[in-house]
Design an enzyme around this catalytic site. Structure first.
Site, PDB file in Angstrom:
ATOM      1  N   ASP A   1       0.844  -1.195   0.000  1.00  0.00           N
ATOM      2  CA  ASP A   1       0.000   0.000   0.000  1.00  0.00           C
ATOM      3  C   ASP A   1       0.881   1.247   0.000  1.00  0.00           C
ATOM      4  O   ASP A   1       1.429   1.629   1.025  1.00  0.00           O
ATOM      5  CB  ASP A   1      -0.908  -0.017   1.224  1.00  0.00           C
ATOM      6  CG  ASP A   1      -1.799   1.218   1.323  1.00  0.00           C
ATOM      7  OD1 ASP A   1      -1.807   2.019   0.366  1.00  0.00           O
ATOM      8  OD2 ASP A   1      -2.466   1.376   2.358  1.00  0.00           O
TER       9      ASP A   1
ATOM     10  N   GLU B   1      31.601   8.811   4.274  1.00  0.00           N
ATOM     11  CA  GLU B   1      32.174   8.596   5.602  1.00  0.00           C
ATOM     12  C   GLU B   1      31.078   8.888   6.629  1.00  0.00           C
ATOM     13  O   GLU B   1      30.789  10.045   6.916  1.00  0.00           O
ATOM     14  CB  GLU B   1      33.376   9.517   5.826  1.00  0.00           C
ATOM     15  CG  GLU B   1      34.478   9.355   4.785  1.00  0.00           C
ATOM     16  CD  GLU B   1      35.543  10.433   4.883  1.00  0.00           C
ATOM     17  OE1 GLU B   1      35.534  11.209   5.874  1.00  0.00           O
ATOM     18  OE2 GLU B   1      36.375  10.515   3.963  1.00  0.00           O
TER      19      GLU B   1
ATOM     20  N   GLU C   1      29.313   8.973  10.249  1.00  0.00           N
ATOM     21  CA  GLU C   1      29.555   9.042  11.687  1.00  0.00           C
ATOM     22  C   GLU C   1      28.248   8.751  12.427  1.00  0.00           C
ATOM     23  O   GLU C   1      27.159   9.027  11.915  1.00  0.00           O
ATOM     24  CB  GLU C   1      30.090  10.426  12.067  1.00  0.00           C
ATOM     25  CG  GLU C   1      31.436  10.735  11.428  1.00  0.00           C
ATOM     26  CD  GLU C   1      31.843  12.192  11.566  1.00  0.00           C
ATOM     27  OE1 GLU C   1      33.051  12.473  11.484  1.00  0.00           O
ATOM     28  OE2 GLU C   1      30.952  13.046  11.734  1.00  0.00           O
TER      29      GLU C   1
ATOM     30  N   GLU D   1      35.504   8.615  16.982  1.00  0.00           N
ATOM     31  CA  GLU D   1      35.558   9.970  16.424  1.00  0.00           C
ATOM     32  C   GLU D   1      35.853  10.995  17.528  1.00  0.00           C
ATOM     33  O   GLU D   1      36.160  10.654  18.656  1.00  0.00           O
ATOM     34  CB  GLU D   1      34.246  10.300  15.704  1.00  0.00           C
ATOM     35  CG  GLU D   1      34.358  10.263  14.184  1.00  0.00           C
ATOM     36  CD  GLU D   1      35.332  11.283  13.628  1.00  0.00           C
ATOM     37  OE1 GLU D   1      35.559  12.311  14.296  1.00  0.00           O
ATOM     38  OE2 GLU D   1      35.871  11.061  12.534  1.00  0.00           O
TER      39      GLU D   1
ATOM     40  N   GLU E   1      33.090   6.266  13.706  1.00  0.00           N
ATOM     41  CA  GLU E   1      33.050   6.351  12.243  1.00  0.00           C
ATOM     42  C   GLU E   1      33.565   5.046  11.665  1.00  0.00           C
ATOM     43  O   GLU E   1      34.575   4.497  12.126  1.00  0.00           O
ATOM     44  CB  GLU E   1      33.902   7.514  11.736  1.00  0.00           C
ATOM     45  CG  GLU E   1      33.891   7.661  10.216  1.00  0.00           C
ATOM     46  CD  GLU E   1      34.707   8.852   9.729  1.00  0.00           C
ATOM     47  OE1 GLU E   1      35.611   8.653   8.897  1.00  0.00           O
ATOM     48  OE2 GLU E   1      34.431   9.981  10.188  1.00  0.00           O
TER      49      GLU E   1
ATOM     50  N   HIS F   1      30.567  12.928   5.184  1.00  0.00           N
ATOM     51  CA  HIS F   1      31.434  13.492   4.155  1.00  0.00           C
ATOM     52  C   HIS F   1      31.329  12.626   2.906  1.00  0.00           C
ATOM     53  O   HIS F   1      31.469  11.402   2.970  1.00  0.00           O
ATOM     54  CB  HIS F   1      32.874  13.561   4.634  1.00  0.00           C
ATOM     55  CG  HIS F   1      33.062  14.466   5.821  1.00  0.00           C
ATOM     56  ND1 HIS F   1      34.216  14.485   6.559  1.00  0.00           N
ATOM     57  CD2 HIS F   1      32.242  15.377   6.389  1.00  0.00           C
ATOM     58  CE1 HIS F   1      34.098  15.370   7.537  1.00  0.00           C
ATOM     59  NE2 HIS F   1      32.897  15.928   7.449  1.00  0.00           N
TER      60      HIS F   1
ATOM     61  N   ARG G   1      40.451  22.368   5.597  1.00  0.00           N
ATOM     62  CA  ARG G   1      39.317  21.592   6.090  1.00  0.00           C
ATOM     63  C   ARG G   1      38.147  22.462   6.537  1.00  0.00           C
ATOM     64  O   ARG G   1      37.085  21.939   6.878  1.00  0.00           O
ATOM     65  CB  ARG G   1      39.760  20.678   7.234  1.00  0.00           C
ATOM     66  CG  ARG G   1      40.605  19.506   6.781  1.00  0.00           C
ATOM     67  CD  ARG G   1      41.002  18.609   7.930  1.00  0.00           C
ATOM     68  NE  ARG G   1      41.773  17.469   7.467  1.00  0.00           N
ATOM     69  CZ  ARG G   1      41.261  16.301   7.089  1.00  0.00           C
ATOM     70  NH1 ARG G   1      39.956  16.129   7.142  1.00  0.00           N
ATOM     71  NH2 ARG G   1      42.025  15.320   6.686  1.00  0.00           N
TER      72      ARG G   1
ATOM     73  N   GLU H   1      35.440  16.079  -2.136  1.00  0.00           N
ATOM     74  CA  GLU H   1      34.756  15.720  -0.897  1.00  0.00           C
ATOM     75  C   GLU H   1      33.827  16.856  -0.485  1.00  0.00           C
ATOM     76  O   GLU H   1      34.282  17.928  -0.098  1.00  0.00           O
ATOM     77  CB  GLU H   1      35.771  15.450   0.217  1.00  0.00           C
ATOM     78  CG  GLU H   1      35.133  15.119   1.561  1.00  0.00           C
ATOM     79  CD  GLU H   1      36.143  15.105   2.702  1.00  0.00           C
ATOM     80  OE1 GLU H   1      36.084  14.169   3.516  1.00  0.00           O
ATOM     81  OE2 GLU H   1      36.977  16.032   2.782  1.00  0.00           O
TER      82      GLU H   1
ATOM     83  N   ARG I   1      31.502  18.206   2.263  1.00  0.00           N
ATOM     84  CA  ARG I   1      31.535  17.910   3.691  1.00  0.00           C
ATOM     85  C   ARG I   1      30.244  18.252   4.439  1.00  0.00           C
ATOM     86  O   ARG I   1      30.135  17.988   5.634  1.00  0.00           O
ATOM     87  CB  ARG I   1      32.709  18.672   4.323  1.00  0.00           C
ATOM     88  CG  ARG I   1      34.057  18.217   3.789  1.00  0.00           C
ATOM     89  CD  ARG I   1      35.195  19.145   4.198  1.00  0.00           C
ATOM     90  NE  ARG I   1      35.355  19.243   5.642  1.00  0.00           N
ATOM     91  CZ  ARG I   1      35.979  18.347   6.407  1.00  0.00           C
ATOM     92  NH1 ARG I   1      36.503  17.265   5.849  1.00  0.00           N
ATOM     93  NH2 ARG I   1      36.096  18.525   7.705  1.00  0.00           N
TER      94      ARG I   1
END
Length: 446
Positions: A56, A134, A136, A191, A198, A247, A318, A335, A337
Site C-alpha cells: 500500500d 564517511e 559518523e 571519532e 566512524e 562526508h 578543512r 569531498e 563535507r
C-alpha cells in the site's frame, strides 16, 4: 556470483537453499530515507522476482494518495545479503527492491529510481560516478526498559582506544557483520566527540554505494541494539560537541580513467573537476534541504565544531565546504563535507551528481581556491571574497529548494512536491514547540 555475492535470480535462489533461508526482508526507502521493510517466506521469493510484491503506497511518506495506492516492489537480486547476526539455522536475508506501478512502469516517487535517472544522464555524457561516504554515528546507553537515551558509553576522543573507547567491541561486531555482507572496510575508529564513531567502507559506483549506506545504517542499529546499545545517526544529539556528518567523496570515471585527474596542471585537477566543483557550489544551497533534511541538521552546521558552513573549496583547507584530498591519479576526488547521515542517500547523491554535471555541461568556472581558515575571517572579509554560506536552518533551506528549478528537475515533480510537503510539516511542528532552553531562559524573568 561476483565476489561471493549473488547477481542473478538463480544465484539468489541457490543461496536461499544452501543457507537454509526461511524469510527474506524486502526493503526500500520512503521519500525522507526511512527504511521500509517486511518479511516474505523464502518459498515466495521466486514469485516475487517474477511478479513483485504488492504493498500500500498510500501508507508511505511521499508516495501516493489513497485512490492510487497499489504499488509493486520488484526485488533486485544484486542486493541479496544474509543477515549474519541472525541464527544460521532458519536464516534470514535482506533484499532491496525497486518500486513500480501496477502497470509495470517505474514509480517516479521511488528515491532509487530518481538516482537511476541521474546515473543515466551521467552515462549520456560518458561518465560514471564513484562515491565513498564517511558516516559518523553515536552509541548511547539504553534505559532499563530498552529505550534510547543520550547517556554516554565512553569519554573517548579521536582515534582513542580502550579503555576510553569502551564501545570498541560493538564497533568490532559491526565491522565483522558488514564484512560478512560484502563490505570492504577501510577504516573503523572512535571519532572526536565522546561516544561518537566512524566506519568507512570502500568506494564504489553510486547506486551500489547508496544501497550500502541504507544497509550500513540498518546493520549498525541492529548490532548495537542486540549488544545493549542504541546507535543514532541524528546529526547533533549532544550540545557542545561535534555532530555527525556524512562526508561525501565523489569522482567521475570516463573511458576507464578518473576524469578529475590531470597531471599537467599545477594542482593536478582537470578542467572537468573544476567545472564539477563549480556546479556543486552553484547549487549546494538549493539542495541543502535534501543533504541536510532535518531541523537538527542545522544544529551541526554552526561555527566551532569542524562542520563546514561557507561555500568554498580548497585542496588544503578543512574549513572549506568542498575539500580536495591529497591523493591523485585514480584516487582524485571531490569531498563535499556538508551532508549528514540523516539524509536519503539516493536523493542526496542524485542532487550532487546532477549539480556537478550541470557545471560540466555549462562549463562553469570555479572560484579561486580558499586556502585560509574561513572561520577566522570577519563577515566583511567574507563579503569581499564573495563567500556565501549554507542555509542557517531548515526553513531557509526549504525556501532555497522551493525556488530552485534545478532541484525540481533533478528530483522530478512528484518527489519535489512531496518532499517539500514533508519537510515543511517537520518545520511547522518544530516551530510550534516550546524547548527546554526557552523555559530555562525566559520563565524566571518574564
Amino acid at each position: 556470483m561476483v565476489n561471493g555475492n549473488p547477481v542473478t535470480k538463480e544465484d539468489v535462489l541457490q543461496a536461499v537453499t544452501e543457507n537454509d533461508v526461511k524469510f527474506i526482508r524486502t526493503q526500500f526507502t520512503d521519500t525522507l530515507g526511512m527504511i521500509k521493510s517486511w518479511a516474505i517466506p523464502a518459498e515466495d521469493l521466486e514469485g516475487a522476482f517474477e511478479n513483485g510484491v504488492m504493498f500500500d503506497g498510500s501508507s508511505i511518506e511521499g508516495f501516493t494518495r489513497i485512490e492510487e495506492s497499489d504499488m509493486v516492489l520488484m526485488p533486485d537480486p544484486t542486493t541479496f545479503r544474509l543477515l549474519p547476526w541472525r541464527p544460521k539455522e532458519g536464516a534470514v536475508a535482506r533484499i532491496i527492491g525497486d518500486v513500480y506501478r501496477p502497470n509495470g512502469k517505474p514509480f517516479e516517487g521511488d528515491p532509487r529510481y530518481v538516482l537511476k535517472q541521474a546515473v543515466a544522464k551521467a552515462e549520456e555524457m560518458g561518465f560514471t560516478m564513484n562515491t565513498g561516504p564517511e558516516l559518523e554515528f553515536f552509541l548511547f546507553e539504553l534505559d532499563e526498559k530498552g529505550h534510547p537515551t543520550t547517556n554516554l558509553t565512553d569519554k573517548g576522543g579521536y582515534f582513542d582506544f580502550a579503555p576510553l573507547d569502551k564501545a570498541q567491541d560493538v564497533r568490532r561486531a559491526i565491522d565483522f557483520a558488514l564484512e560478512d555482507m560484502g563490505f570492504k572496510i577501510e577504516a573503523s575508529h572512535h571519532e572526536v566527540a565522546p561516544s561518537q564513531h566512524e566506519i568507512n567502507f570502500r568506494f564504489g559506483d553510486v547506486l551500489n554505494t547508496c544501497d550500502n549506506i541504507v544497509t550500513f545504517k540498518y546493520v549498525v542499529k541492529s548490532i548495537a541494539y542486540h549488544m545493549g546499545y542504541y546507535a543514532t545517526f541524528m546529526p547533533k544529539p549532544l550540545y557542545g560537541v561535534n555532530g555527525s556528518g556524512m562526508h561525501s567523496n565523489q569522482s567521475l570515471m570516463k573511458d576507464g580513467k578518473n576524469a578529475f585527474y590531470d597531471p599537467e596542471t599545477p594542482d593536478q585537477l582537470s578542467t572537468t573537476a573544476k567545472q564539477y566543483i563549480a556546479g556543486l557550489l552553484k547549487h549546494v544551497r538549493d539542495f541543502a534541504a535534501i543533504t541536510n533534511s532535518t531541523v537538527n541538521s542545522y544544529k551541526r552546521l554552526v561555527p566551532g565544531y569542524e562542520a563546514p558552513i561557507y561555500c568554498t573549496w580548497s585542496a588544503s583547507n578543512r574549513s572549506s565546504l568542498i575539500r580536495i584530498p591529497s591523493s591523485r591519479g585514480i584516487g582524485t576526488r571531490v569531498e563535499l563535507r556538508s551532508p549528514d547521515p540523516a539524509c536519503n542517500p539516493y536523493l542526496a547523491f542524485a542532487a550532487m551528481l546532477l549539480a556537478g554535471l550541470d557545471g560540466i555541461k555549462n562549463e562553469l568556472e570555479a572560484p579561486a581556491s580558499t586556502d585560509v581558515n574561513i572561520f577566522k575571517l570577519t563577515e566583511e572579509d567574507r563579503k569581499v571574497r564573495g563567500i556565501d554560506s549554507l542555509p542557517a536552518d531548515l526553513k531557509e533551506a526549504i525556501d532555497c529548494m522551493s525556488g530552485s528549478s534545478f532541484v525540481k528537475e533533478a528530483m522530478g515533480e512528484h518527489v519535489f512536491e512531496n518532499y517539500l510537503t514533508a519537510v515543511n510539516a517537520q518545520w511547522d511542528d518544530y516551530k510550534a514547540q516550546v524547548s527546554q532552553w526557552e523555559i530555562d531562559t525566559y520563565l524566571s524573568i518574564l
